[in-house]
Write an enzyme that holds these catalytic residues in place. Structure first.
Site, PDB file in Angstrom:
ATOM      1  N   ASP A   8       0.872  -1.166   0.000  1.00 28.10           N
ATOM      2  CA  ASP A   8       0.000   0.000   0.000  1.00 28.10           C
ATOM      3  C   ASP A   8       0.915   1.224   0.000  1.00 28.10           C
ATOM      4  O   ASP A   8       2.147   1.082   0.130  1.00 28.10           O
ATOM      5  CB  ASP A   8      -0.899  -0.044   1.245  1.00 28.10           C
ATOM      6  CG  ASP A   8      -1.770   1.188   1.359  1.00 28.10           C
ATOM      7  OD1 ASP A   8      -2.385   1.579   0.358  1.00 28.10           O
ATOM      8  OD2 ASP A   8      -1.832   1.762   2.468  1.00 28.10           O
ATOM      9  N   MET A   9       0.370   2.423  -0.116  1.00 24.51           N
ATOM     10  CA  MET A   9       1.231   3.605  -0.186  1.00 24.51           C
ATOM     11  C   MET A   9       1.051   4.540   1.017  1.00 24.51           C
ATOM     12  O   MET A   9       1.930   4.648   1.864  1.00 24.51           O
ATOM     13  CB  MET A   9       0.966   4.372  -1.496  1.00 24.51           C
ATOM     14  CG  MET A   9       1.928   5.530  -1.729  1.00 24.51           C
ATOM     15  SD  MET A   9       1.707   6.298  -3.364  1.00 24.51           S
ATOM     16  CE  MET A   9       0.214   7.266  -3.075  1.00 24.51           C
ATOM     17  N   ASP A  10      -0.092   5.225   1.107  1.00 29.17           N
ATOM     18  CA  ASP A  10      -0.295   6.229   2.158  1.00 29.17           C
ATOM     19  C   ASP A  10      -0.299   5.589   3.538  1.00 29.17           C
ATOM     20  O   ASP A  10      -1.052   4.641   3.798  1.00 29.17           O
ATOM     21  CB  ASP A  10      -1.619   6.958   1.937  1.00 29.17           C
ATOM     22  CG  ASP A  10      -1.580   7.861   0.715  1.00 29.17           C
ATOM     23  OD1 ASP A  10      -0.803   8.827   0.734  1.00 29.17           O
ATOM     24  OD2 ASP A  10      -2.315   7.593  -0.252  1.00 29.17           O
ATOM     25  N   LYS A 142     -10.389  -0.477  -2.952  1.00 25.65           N
ATOM     26  CA  LYS A 142     -10.402  -1.216  -1.689  1.00 25.65           C
ATOM     27  C   LYS A 142     -11.613  -0.739  -0.881  1.00 25.65           C
ATOM     28  O   LYS A 142     -11.920   0.451  -0.918  1.00 25.65           O
ATOM     29  CB  LYS A 142      -9.118  -0.946  -0.887  1.00 25.65           C
ATOM     30  CG  LYS A 142      -7.829  -1.262  -1.618  1.00 25.65           C
ATOM     31  CD  LYS A 142      -6.616  -0.787  -0.805  1.00 25.65           C
ATOM     32  CE  LYS A 142      -5.336  -0.858  -1.591  1.00 25.65           C
ATOM     33  NZ  LYS A 142      -4.179  -0.355  -0.841  1.00 25.65           N
ATOM     34  N   ASP A 167      -1.727  -1.064   5.962  1.00 26.32           N
ATOM     35  CA  ASP A 167      -1.911  -0.403   7.252  1.00 26.32           C
ATOM     36  C   ASP A 167      -3.375  -0.105   7.539  1.00 26.32           C
ATOM     37  O   ASP A 167      -3.691   0.521   8.546  1.00 26.32           O
ATOM     38  CB  ASP A 167      -1.101   0.893   7.315  1.00 26.32           C
ATOM     39  CG  ASP A 167      -1.676   1.976   6.407  1.00 26.32           C
ATOM     40  OD1 ASP A 167      -2.013   1.660   5.245  1.00 26.32           O
ATOM     41  OD2 ASP A 167      -1.781   3.141   6.854  1.00 26.32           O
TER      42      ASP A 167
END
Length: 221
Positions: A8-10, A142, A167
């Site tokens: 994931d990124m953020d 998502k 996260d």
């Protein structure tokens, strides 16, 4: 043996969650909306379009179109990434760990795709990624599995051969629905939230992951 790892990124690679809250408060605040923290929690895992529609339905405005307002939020987040973006602990170490194992590296995010190269450039990790997919490229974001399934397709790896680091609960649900193994990395204040226990493994930070966890995932498979 796993063949790919997807991040994931953020909030996982970059500490950008506060940027979204700041941008939303500034932009929606300019339209006369008080972005309450209790409501912002509900929008934190939505796409930018969903967030914009949420606040419009909460208190409709007439000054600007929804797409324009959405883009203002995205642009403001991009500015904050450029000026204040910092890497989360353990990112480089974990990416290199999987590279040494011969795994392909993917990224799957609900954020707009225009922010993906900005984040990877800011963190100086562009060269590590074999595929980057955002909600812009799928019908459903998502917690639906679409993003992860498309990333696996782009990587040319079966879903069962992918490990995902997430996260958020919605991201974990998406990866599990895609048939992937999932490592949860909750923000510190939510580590004991039982909602994260659906993941195969739960760790406090990325650089806690080690051979022991790989063995656990392999045994689970």
């Amino acid at each position: 043996m796993f063949e790919a790892v997807i991040f994931d990124m953020d909030g996982l690679l970059i500490d950008s969650e506060p940027f979204w809250r700041t941008a939303e408060k500034e932009v929606f605040g300019s339209l006369g909306i008080q972005v309450r923290d209790d409501l912002a929690v509900q929008t934190s895992r939505m796409t930018t379009r969903e967030v914009t529609e949420y606040w419009y339905n909460y208190k409709p405005w007439k000054q600007r179109g929804l797409h324009e307002v959405e883009q203002e939020v995205i642009d403001r987040v991009g500015e904050l990434i450029d000026h204040k973006g910092t890497m989360m602990p353990g990112v480089i170490e974990l990416i290199q760990y999987f590279k040494k194992l011969g795994c392909k590296i993917g990224l799957a995010t609900n954020s707009p795709y225009c922010l993906v190269p900005k984040v990877l450039k800011k963190l100086e990790i562009e060269e590590y990624f074999d595929s980057t997919i955002s909600a812009d490229f799928v019908e459903k974001p998502k917690p639906y599995p679409d993003i992860y399934l498309k990333t696996a397709l782009e990587l040319d790896v079966r879903a069962a051969k992918c490990i995902v680091f997430e996260d958020s609960k919605s991201g974990i649900s998406a990866a599990l629905a895609a048939g992937m193994r999932v490592v949860a990395v909750p923000e510190s204040g939510k580590f004991y939230d039982q909602g994260f226990d659906i993941a195969d493994i739960k760790i406090r930070k990325l650089n806690d992951f080690c051979d022991k966890h790989m063995k656990m995932l392999n045994l689970a498979g």
